[in-house]
Design a protein around this motif. Structure first.
Motif: not given
Length: 67
Positions: A5-19
């Motif tokens: 969950l922690r790693e998923a949130l890191r990835a989703i946050r990065a993708a959200t920042d990018q998009s």
């Protein structure tokens, strides 16, 4: 489970920042096959323990290197 969950949130946050769009980032995370990773989704990469590779890929999209 907590690590995933922690790693998923890191990835989703990065993708959200990018998009700039959480819904778009969530769709991408769960559904978009990524050619540089054998057409695995971001979710599959996180599950495989490859979050750091995924985050580097997302960062490269921001600079235009991989996209």
């Amino acid at each position: 489970m907590q690590r995933f969950l922690r790693e998923a949130l890191r990835a989703i946050r990065a993708a959200t920042d990018q998009s700039g769009d959480l819904d778009r980032a969530l769709f991408w995370y769960r559904n978009e096959p990524l050619p540089p990773f054998g057409y695995k989704t971001a979710e599959q990469l996180v599950s495989d323990g490859r979050t750091d590779d995924l985050l580097r890929y997302i960062a490269s999209l921001e600079t235009g290197a991989a996209g």
